[in-house]
Design an enzyme around this catalytic site. Structure first.
Site, short mmCIF file in Angstrom:
data_model
loop_
_atom_site.label_atom_id
_atom_site.label_comp_id
_atom_site.label_asym_id
_atom_site.label_seq_id
_atom_site.Cartn_x
_atom_site.Cartn_y
_atom_site.Cartn_z
CD GLU A 1 -88.14 -58.30 35.88
OE1 GLU A 1 -88.11 -56.97 35.71
OE2 GLU A 1 -87.43 -59.25 36.62
CB CYS B 1 -90.02 -58.20 38.65
SG CYS B 1 -89.39 -56.94 39.13
NE ARG C 1 -65.86 -36.89 30.18
CZ ARG C 1 -65.67 -35.68 29.61
NH1 ARG C 1 -66.06 -34.60 29.23
NH2 ARG C 1 -64.56 -35.21 29.97
NE ARG D 1 -68.66 -31.13 26.05
CZ ARG D 1 -67.18 -31.28 26.31
NH1 ARG D 1 -67.65 -32.22 27.92
NH2 ARG D 1 -66.03 -31.14 25.86
CD GLU E 1 -62.65 -37.45 31.29
OE1 GLU E 1 -62.08 -36.89 30.68
OE2 GLU E 1 -63.62 -38.38 31.52
N1 LIG Z 1 -52.99 -37.50 29.23
C1 LIG Z 1 -54.27 -37.72 30.07
O1 LIG Z 1 -55.20 -38.74 29.50
C2 LIG Z 1 -54.68 -37.15 30.62
C3 LIG Z 1 -55.81 -36.86 31.98
C4 LIG Z 1 -55.64 -36.40 32.69
C5 LIG Z 1 -55.17 -35.38 33.30
N2 LIG Z 1 -53.29 -34.97 32.05
C6 LIG Z 1 -52.70 -34.19 32.37
O2 LIG Z 1 -52.20 -34.80 33.44
C7 LIG Z 1 -51.44 -34.08 34.48
C8 LIG Z 1 -51.86 -33.28 35.56
O3 LIG Z 1 -51.65 -34.95 35.41
P1 LIG Z 1 -51.31 -34.96 37.68
O4 LIG Z 1 -50.24 -36.11 37.67
O5 LIG Z 1 -50.32 -33.16 38.05
O6 LIG Z 1 -52.54 -34.58 38.05
P2 LIG Z 1 -53.55 -36.43 38.11
O7 LIG Z 1 -52.95 -37.57 37.67
O8 LIG Z 1 -54.80 -35.94 37.23
O9 LIG Z 1 -54.20 -36.33 39.94
C9 LIG Z 1 -53.80 -36.06 40.31
C10 LIG Z 1 -54.03 -35.43 41.88
O10 LIG Z 1 -55.81 -36.35 42.59
C11 LIG Z 1 -55.17 -36.42 44.18
N3 LIG Z 1 -54.95 -38.11 44.53
C12 LIG Z 1 -55.64 -37.87 45.15
N4 LIG Z 1 -56.00 -38.49 45.72
C13 LIG Z 1 -54.23 -39.83 45.32
C14 LIG Z 1 -53.22 -40.64 45.55
N5 LIG Z 1 -53.82 -41.89 46.29
N6 LIG Z 1 -51.89 -40.12 44.73
C15 LIG Z 1 -52.29 -39.40 45.02
N7 LIG Z 1 -52.66 -38.40 43.77
C16 LIG Z 1 -54.57 -38.13 44.40
C17 LIG Z 1 -54.75 -35.20 43.85
O11 LIG Z 1 -54.61 -34.14 44.47
P3 LIG Z 1 -53.98 -33.82 45.51
O12 LIG Z 1 -52.58 -32.66 45.89
O13 LIG Z 1 -54.76 -32.44 46.27
O14 LIG Z 1 -53.60 -34.80 46.53
C18 LIG Z 1 -53.32 -34.44 43.22
O15 LIG Z 1 -53.42 -33.45 42.57
C19 LIG Z 1 -52.07 -32.25 33.39
O16 LIG Z 1 -50.83 -31.68 32.90
C20 LIG Z 1 -52.84 -32.95 32.88
O17 LIG Z 1 -53.48 -32.40 31.28
C21 LIG Z 1 -53.37 -36.13 31.07
#
Ligand SMILES: NC(=O)c1ccc[n+]([C@@H]2O[C@H](COP(=O)([O-])OP(=O)(O)OC[C@H]3O[C@@H](n4cnc5c(N)ncnc54)[C@H](OP(=O)(O)O)[C@@H]3O)[C@@H](O)[C@H]2O)c1
Length: 367
Positions: free
Chosen positions: A61, A93, A192, A215, A295
């Protein structure tokens, strides 16, 4: 935020439509303030325009009145959110509108913030003709993230996941797999730049080592806060720690007995492990983060789903298959409620070679 349509086209009033469009220019820039647009019209001509560009700077405003100068006297002002009535970092305002001698004020939606609200009554008391939009929906939808933060003390949670044609989030568990095309990347940049923070789980931070930046093609030089979430400890060497592209926060559950060592400049905060993801979101809310883009890999998607904390789900559908050995998106079903919960599609479109669908909880948030 809608990705494929422009809600302003459905607004009949030219003044309100322009105010809505101006407000959009502040999206992602103004936290913890709302992004607001304002237009001053006198004798059927736009004589002043303004939008809020950054917290601590002039509100929409005040900018529009300054743009209008003397022409503001006797004018009709259009503003997307009820003018504030309190002294914050800038004066009210409502007082600026009264001092400028405007005759009439049209408002998109009332201010839900108990501290700042009441501007309409103040204008009326000063003899100004005030009206609210008969349909506040476009303005409420525009400020959905901010009103979630005002009412719930936590950011709006937008979870983004990319899936193959056979519904898998990757090809091999624990390995980086880029399954989307370039169009998906462009949409990611838009998402983002519209978010106050971008969050990944520690596991994805380690495996993908993403920078999580906007980016230049994202249209903004502002970088969202980058958050790495863990229940235990943060990975030690990540690209985002040292790329010099903006703030990084490591957010971990308290009581894990493990003090993180992180590089200089990287912030660390703890949330209560008893409060789970809700506690983590409240830490972000206390920092003035009104919207967060998660993500998510499969574990984090599943955790947000189980805690019923997904306000909006953006699915990218890419054109290849991942096969039977690929990981599932939903890792663990906690209760029958997890299966009963439903979302409804609100938008769908094509971005490059990918399709994108946008989902929100079936039970709408009450305003
Ligand atoms: N398709 C897609 O859009 C996409 C996006 C992102 C990633 N990815 C892929 O997904 C894979 C990794 O997946 P992910 O399942 O291992 O990891 P994630 O779902 O991205 O993240 C899990 C991490 O989040 C943390 N976290 C905190 N609070 C949590 C909770 N309440 N429950 C679960 N996790 C919690 C954990 O850390 P702590 O273990 O330290 O507790 C855990 O390491 C990779 O291969 C990546 O390339 C795919």
């Amino acid at each position: 935020m809608l990705l494929f349509s422009d809600p302003s086209l459905g607004i009949d009033s030219l003044g309100m439509r322009r105010a809505y469009q101006l407000a959009e220019r502040g999206r992602g820039l103004t936290a913890p303030n709302p992004f607001v647009g304002c237009v001053v019209i006198r004798d059927d001509q736009i004589v002043g325009e303004g939008f809020h560009e950054r917290a601590g700077e002039a509100h929409a405003e005040v900018r529009a009145l300054a743009d209008a100068g003397h022409s503001a006297r006797g004018s009709h002002v259009f503003v997307t959110l009820e003018p504030c009535s309190h002294h914050g970092r800038t004066p009210p305002c409502a007082d600026a509108l009264i001092a400028a001698g405007v005759a009439r004020v049209s408002i998109g939606m009332p201010d839900p913030n108990p501290i700042a609200g009441g501007g309409a009554a103040r204008l009326r008391d000063a003899g100004i003709d005030v009206e609210f939009a008969s349909d506040p929906a476009p303005y409420q939808d525009q400020l959905r993230e901010w009103t979630t933060w005002v009412r719930r003390g936590r950011p709006w949670v937008r979870v983004k996941v990319a899936l193959s044609l056979d519904g898998k989030p990757g090809t091999v568990a624990g390995v980086r797999s880029s399954i989307t095309g370039a169009g998906g990347l462009e949409t990611t940049m838009r998402l983002r730049s519209a978010s106050d923070a971008v969050l990944v789980g520690a596991s994805t931070a380690l495996i993908d080592d993403p920078r999580l930046t906007v980016r230049p093609e994202g249209g903004s030089q502002r970088q969202p806060l980058r958050v790495v979430l863990s229940r235990s400890s943060c990975p030690k060497d990540l690209k985002l720690f040292s790329d010099g592209s903006g703030r990084v926060l490591c957010l971990s559950a308290s009581g894990n007995g493990d003090e993180w060592t992180v590089p200089t400049g990287v912030e660390v905060e703890h949330y209560s492990s008893a409060e789970g993801l809700r506690g983590a979101l409240h830490v972000l809310g206390e920092r003035g983060i009104t919207s967060v883009l998660v993500e998510a890999g499969p574990s984090l998607f599943s955790a947000f789903w189980r805690e019923n904390l997904i306000d909006e789900l953006i699915l990218y559908h890419a054109g290849g298959v991942a096969g039977m050995t690929a990981p599932l998106l939903m890792q663990q079903v906690g209760s029958a409620g997890d299966l009963d919960r439903r979302m409804k599609a609100v938008e769908a479109g094509v971005s490059g070679e990918d399709a994108i669908t946008v989902w929100r909880p079936r039970v709408a948030e009450k305003y």
